[in-house]
Design a protein around this motif. Structure first.
Motif, mmCIF file in Angstrom:
data_model
loop_
_atom_site.group_PDB
_atom_site.id
_atom_site.type_symbol
_atom_site.label_atom_id
_atom_site.label_comp_id
_atom_site.label_asym_id
_atom_site.label_seq_id
_atom_site.Cartn_x
_atom_site.Cartn_y
_atom_site.Cartn_z
ATOM 1 N N MET A 158 0.739 -1.260 -0.094
ATOM 2 C CA MET A 158 0.012 0.067 0.021
ATOM 3 C C MET A 158 0.983 1.331 0.125
ATOM 4 S SD MET A 158 -3.192 -0.465 0.308
ATOM 5 C CE MET A 158 -4.678 -1.739 0.981
ATOM 6 N N THR A 159 0.498 2.289 -0.536
ATOM 7 C CA THR A 159 0.936 3.749 -0.473
ATOM 8 C C THR A 159 0.597 4.564 0.168
ATOM 9 O OG1 THR A 159 1.503 3.163 -2.942
ATOM 10 C CG2 THR A 159 1.816 5.438 -2.252
ATOM 11 N N GLU A 160 1.250 5.352 0.586
ATOM 12 C CA GLU A 160 0.888 6.308 1.865
ATOM 13 C C GLU A 160 0.669 7.853 0.604
ATOM 14 O OE1 GLU A 160 2.019 6.413 6.157
ATOM 15 O OE2 GLU A 160 3.688 7.075 4.815
ATOM 16 N N TYR A 161 -0.475 8.281 1.071
ATOM 17 C CA TYR A 161 -0.980 9.709 0.292
ATOM 18 C C TYR A 161 -1.090 10.757 1.129
ATOM 19 C CZ TYR A 161 -1.749 6.462 -3.266
ATOM 20 O OH TYR A 161 -1.484 5.300 -4.566
ATOM 21 N N MET A 162 -0.737 11.898 0.858
ATOM 22 C CA MET A 162 -0.943 13.283 1.375
ATOM 23 C C MET A 162 -1.614 14.055 0.484
ATOM 24 S SD MET A 162 -0.345 15.297 3.940
ATOM 25 C CE MET A 162 0.952 14.493 5.076
ATOM 26 N N ASP A 163 -3.073 14.523 1.220
ATOM 27 C CA ASP A 163 -3.837 14.895 0.091
ATOM 28 C C ASP A 163 -3.945 16.444 0.829
ATOM 29 O OD1 ASP A 163 -6.584 14.763 1.914
ATOM 30 O OD2 ASP A 163 -6.120 12.916 0.986
ATOM 31 N N VAL A 164 -4.480 17.422 -0.230
ATOM 32 C CA VAL A 164 -4.574 19.023 0.255
ATOM 33 C C VAL A 164 -6.123 19.282 -0.183
ATOM 34 C CG1 VAL A 164 -3.648 21.295 0.192
ATOM 35 C CG2 VAL A 164 -2.159 18.995 -0.193
ATOM 36 N N HIS A 165 -6.762 19.781 0.845
ATOM 37 C CA HIS A 165 -7.970 20.269 0.579
ATOM 38 C C HIS A 165 -7.982 21.810 0.889
ATOM 39 C CE1 HIS A 165 -10.216 16.485 1.250
ATOM 40 N NE2 HIS A 165 -9.085 16.280 1.997
ATOM 41 N N ARG A 168 -17.219 10.917 -1.627
ATOM 42 C CA ARG A 168 -18.493 10.391 -1.181
ATOM 43 C C ARG A 168 -18.790 11.090 -0.046
ATOM 44 N NH1 ARG A 168 -17.714 4.308 -0.929
ATOM 45 N NH2 ARG A 168 -19.674 4.415 0.290
ATOM 46 N N THR A 169 -17.866 11.594 0.934
ATOM 47 C CA THR A 169 -18.027 12.279 2.122
ATOM 48 C C THR A 169 -18.202 13.954 2.142
ATOM 49 O OG1 THR A 169 -15.792 12.343 2.883
ATOM 50 C CG2 THR A 169 -17.033 10.450 3.527
ATOM 51 N N GLY A 170 -18.131 14.324 0.679
ATOM 52 C CA GLY A 170 -18.561 15.554 0.736
ATOM 53 C C GLY A 170 -17.299 16.626 0.605
ATOM 54 N N HIS A 171 -16.260 16.121 0.798
ATOM 55 C CA HIS A 171 -15.026 17.075 0.568
ATOM 56 C C HIS A 171 -13.855 16.635 -0.188
ATOM 57 C CE1 HIS A 171 -15.080 14.632 4.328
ATOM 58 N NE2 HIS A 171 -13.733 14.224 4.011
ATOM 59 N N PRO A 172 -13.793 16.524 -1.382
ATOM 60 C CA PRO A 172 -13.080 16.107 -2.507
ATOM 61 C C PRO A 172 -11.590 16.817 -2.430
ATOM 62 C CG PRO A 172 -14.840 17.170 -3.674
ATOM 63 C CD PRO A 172 -14.986 17.247 -2.249
ATOM 64 N N ALA A 173 -10.721 16.066 -2.343
ATOM 65 C CA ALA A 173 -9.283 16.800 -2.330
ATOM 66 C C ALA A 173 -8.938 17.415 -3.726
ATOM 67 C CB ALA A 173 -8.289 15.722 -2.082
ATOM 68 N N ASP A 174 -8.359 18.788 -3.297
ATOM 69 C CA ASP A 174 -7.650 19.643 -4.535
ATOM 70 C C ASP A 174 -6.422 18.930 -5.216
ATOM 71 O OD1 ASP A 174 -9.659 21.776 -4.564
ATOM 72 O OD2 ASP A 174 -8.936 21.859 -2.419
ATOM 73 N N GLU A 175 -5.720 18.325 -4.256
ATOM 74 C CA GLU A 175 -4.287 17.604 -4.589
ATOM 75 C C GLU A 175 -4.257 16.284 -3.865
ATOM 76 O OE1 GLU A 175 -0.961 20.073 -4.211
ATOM 77 O OE2 GLU A 175 -2.328 21.920 -4.560
ATOM 78 N N ILE A 176 -3.577 15.233 -4.419
ATOM 79 C CA ILE A 176 -3.381 14.155 -3.741
ATOM 80 C C ILE A 176 -1.936 13.539 -4.233
ATOM 81 C CG2 ILE A 176 -3.727 11.725 -3.286
ATOM 82 C CD1 ILE A 176 -6.787 12.340 -4.006
ATOM 83 N N HIS A 177 -1.082 13.396 -3.227
ATOM 84 C CA HIS A 177 0.436 13.118 -3.583
ATOM 85 C C HIS A 177 0.759 12.038 -2.927
ATOM 86 C CE1 HIS A 177 0.936 17.350 -5.016
ATOM 87 N NE2 HIS A 177 0.067 17.637 -3.986
ATOM 88 N N PRO A 178 1.473 11.168 -3.598
ATOM 89 C CA PRO A 178 2.118 9.852 -3.158
ATOM 90 C C PRO A 178 3.083 10.143 -2.016
ATOM 91 C CG PRO A 178 2.590 9.811 -5.415
ATOM 92 C CD PRO A 178 1.702 11.248 -5.131
ATOM 93 N N VAL A 179 3.292 9.575 -1.272
ATOM 94 C CA VAL A 179 4.420 9.810 -0.156
ATOM 95 C C VAL A 179 5.619 8.827 -0.176
ATOM 96 C CG1 VAL A 179 5.170 10.060 2.241
ATOM 97 C CG2 VAL A 179 3.037 11.077 1.338
ATOM 98 N N ARG A 180 6.531 8.676 -0.827
ATOM 99 C CA ARG A 180 7.275 7.677 -1.115
ATOM 100 C C ARG A 180 8.397 7.222 0.174
ATOM 101 N NH1 ARG A 180 4.438 5.455 -4.874
ATOM 102 N NH2 ARG A 180 4.291 6.966 -6.891
ATOM 103 N N TRP A 181 8.775 8.364 0.776
ATOM 104 C CA TRP A 181 9.817 8.284 1.923
ATOM 105 C C TRP A 181 9.477 9.063 2.996
ATOM 106 C CZ3 TRP A 181 11.736 9.270 -3.288
ATOM 107 C CH2 TRP A 181 12.205 8.195 -3.758
ATOM 108 N N THR A 182 9.756 8.674 4.151
ATOM 109 C CA THR A 182 9.397 9.372 5.202
ATOM 110 C C THR A 182 10.691 9.109 6.193
ATOM 111 O OG1 THR A 182 8.106 7.447 6.682
ATOM 112 C CG2 THR A 182 6.955 9.052 5.596
#
Length: 82
Positions: free
Chosen positions: A1-8, A67-81
């Protein structure tokens, strides 16, 4: 699974309780898309909200948010932490 950081954006004035409610709404249906929402952060002054999730794709993350009423403006995969 990939991690994602999204921005609203456009959530100026969001309260802590509103952020919690939105996060709980995502968590209530996340399993239907194979997503797990981990954390959410908000800056009420700028109206920016960030969410960290794990899932099979950015599209799956977006489907939950939409579906929950707050679509993200951006979604970025997080490759490293660190």
């Amino acid at each position: 699974m990939t991690e994602y950081m999204d921005v609203h954006r456009g959530m100026k004035g969001i309260t802590n309780e509103e952020l919690r409610e939105a996060h709980r709404a995502d968590q209530a249906i996340e399993g239907e898309e194979g997503v797990r929402f981990k954390h959410a952060w908000a800056d009420p002054e700028s109206g920016t909200v960030y969410c960290l999730s794990e899932g099979p794709s950015a599209e799956a993350v977006q489907r939950v948010h939409s579906r929950t009423g707050h679509p993200a403006d951006e979604i970025h995969p997080v490759r490293w932490t660190v």
